[in-house]
Design an enzyme around this catalytic site. Structure first.
Site, short mmCIF file in Angstrom:
data_model
loop_
_atom_site.label_atom_id
_atom_site.label_comp_id
_atom_site.label_asym_id
_atom_site.label_seq_id
_atom_site.Cartn_x
_atom_site.Cartn_y
_atom_site.Cartn_z
N CYS A 1 3.15 -4.43 -7.88
CA CYS A 1 3.23 -3.13 -8.55
C CYS A 1 2.02 -2.26 -8.27
O CYS A 1 2.12 -1.03 -8.23
CB CYS A 1 3.39 -3.33 -10.06
SG CYS A 1 4.95 -4.12 -10.51
N CYS B 1 -6.22 4.29 3.73
CA CYS B 1 -5.11 4.14 2.79
C CYS B 1 -5.70 4.09 1.38
O CYS B 1 -6.84 4.48 1.18
CB CYS B 1 -4.28 2.89 3.09
SG CYS B 1 -5.18 1.34 2.84
#
Length: 429
Positions: free
Chosen positions: A196, A384
């Protein structure tokens, strides 16, 4: 010995008592039952709420983490006060559950589950509920459930999708279903695992799966047959569809529950080493590049301060660039890169034709080399969120661009490291 159902309990649980599948005998069984939830997060919170509301006798909640602000959109037992107090999730859940039903025995266990403590923890419970978010814990929990003869209700949720199944359950006709290792004898590569923290999740989805975990647990604890032993329930929240897939039976070759098992309580393996990743729900930090293939955020800041010519590629999804981004970056999502990498195995000559973003990068590299001179390498930095996907991207870029005068490097720690060390005003997520 089953607990007596008092008149007060009859009044409280009357709506489920009048159901023939429960009745007084089922409620008595439930009040004598002990279940352990591992993980007081998005799955564990709703599961715990409904088990306690139904009147379970004892509920253990094991979680070593503390409540954070990013938990609150899905972990519905925790509050803003818990965040500011830095309270353990297990204790936070226990406090709120006691307000829901003071007659239940709630046992918070504020520690991490390990191969050393799992057998002792499990022995006090009738049923185990896996509400974790990592592969290493799943192997550990499944192995110990096999060895201690406990049914295991397992759930997972990611993005818009959720899954549920039951391992190690012996039906009334004596058939025992598979364990986790029967289905996954070998763990996936660490770089292929998304949780998640990496992939995101709609808070309602773990809520739905957690409620279903509670439902299946209630069936087992009241003497009813569960619906998902040797079956996998798959929920798709975005399109509102669900389906059930039949799973393979218990495997005779399984090293945990097979005919000649090699896993035992006295020699449980090192699960972190076995899986190649930590047994935690936080974003796993990869390290797949050499030292000279990476730079720090401080080094990148120095590069920009000196106006050193370079190309910056951000491999996050476009939606994440709306949250925060470094200036003048070229966005090539990691999923597009993976698809391009797969295409090179089939039609290498068509990669630049099929993937326009990579063509744009190629043109930028060619322009950089032309302006700087062929003897000056072109620096391409890849960023990222946390510095994981950027490492994978560097590997892919090196295969796609077979040029000696192009230097691909990732920015270690990603944008969250930049926010911590360079730009305190950058949004963190």
């Amino acid at each position: 010995m089953e607990a007596r159902v008092s008149n007060e309990c009859v009044e409280r649980y009357s709506r489920q008592l009048i159901m023939p599948e429960i009745g007084m005998p089922g409620q008595a069984k439930l009040q004598s039952s002990k279940a352990l939830i591992i993980g007081a997060g998005g799955l564990g919170c709703p599961c715990a709420q409904y088990l306690v509301a139904a009147g379970i006798g004892t509920l253990g909640i094991l979680d070593y983490d503390v409540v954070e602000k990013s938990n609150l959109h899905r972990q519905v037992l925790h509050t803003e006060l818990g965040v500011s107090a830095g309270i353990f999730k297990a204790e936070s859940a226990a406090q709120n559950l006691r307000q829901l039903n003071s007659s239940c025995n709630i046992i918070p266990i504020c520690s991490q589950l390990t191969r050393d403590n799992a057998p002792d923890v499990f022995q006090d419970y009738d049923l185990i509920i896996d509400a974790t978010d990592n592969v290493a814990s799943r192997y550990l929990i499944s192995d110990v459930c096999v060895l201690t003869d406990k049914p295991l209700v397992s759930g997972s949720a990611l993005r818009w999708e959720g899954q549920l199944t039951i391992y190690c359950y012996t039906s009334k006709d004596g058939v025992t279903g598979p364990c986790y290792r029967c289905l996954y004898p070998v763990p996936p590569p660490p770089e292929s695992v998304t949780n998640c923290s990496d992939g995101g999740v709609i808070g309602v989805v773990p809520g739905i799966i957690g409620c279903m975990q509670a439902l299946e647990s209630l069936k087992i604890l009241t003497g009813n047959e569960p619906s998902y032993s040797q079956k996998l329930y798959i929920f798709g929240g975005l399109r509102g569809v669900s389906r059930t897939v039949k799973l393979r039976p218990r495997q005779s070759s399984c090293v945990s529950c097979g005919q000649n098992p090699t896993v035992s309580l006295s020699n449980l393996p090192d699960y972190v080493e076995f899986c190649g990743m930590d047994a935690g729900d936080k974003c796993q930090i990869l390290s797949i590049l050499d030292k000279d293939e990476r730079i720090s955020v401080d080094e990148y800041q120095e590069c920009t301060a000196r106006s050193k010519k370079h190309i910056l590629v951000d491999v996050r999804n476009p939606v994440e660039l709306d949250i925060c981004a470094l200036p003048n970056c070229l966005n090539i999502p990691i999923n597009r890169l993976r698809a391009a990498s797969a295409r090179t195995q089939i039609e290498p000559s068509q990669v630049f034709e099929k993937f326009k973003e990579i063509t744009i990068l190629k043109d930028a590299i060619d322009k950089n080399l032309k302006n700087a001179g062929l003897d000056t390498p072109c620096n391409v930095f890849v960023v990222c969120r946390m510095g994981n996907d950027s490492q994978i991207a560097v590997r892919i870029f090196k295969n796609l661009f077979d040029k000696e005068n192009v230097l691909f490097q990732d920015i270690r720690g990603g944008l969250m490291a930049w926010a911590d060390r360079i730009d305190k005003n950058m949004a963190k997520y």
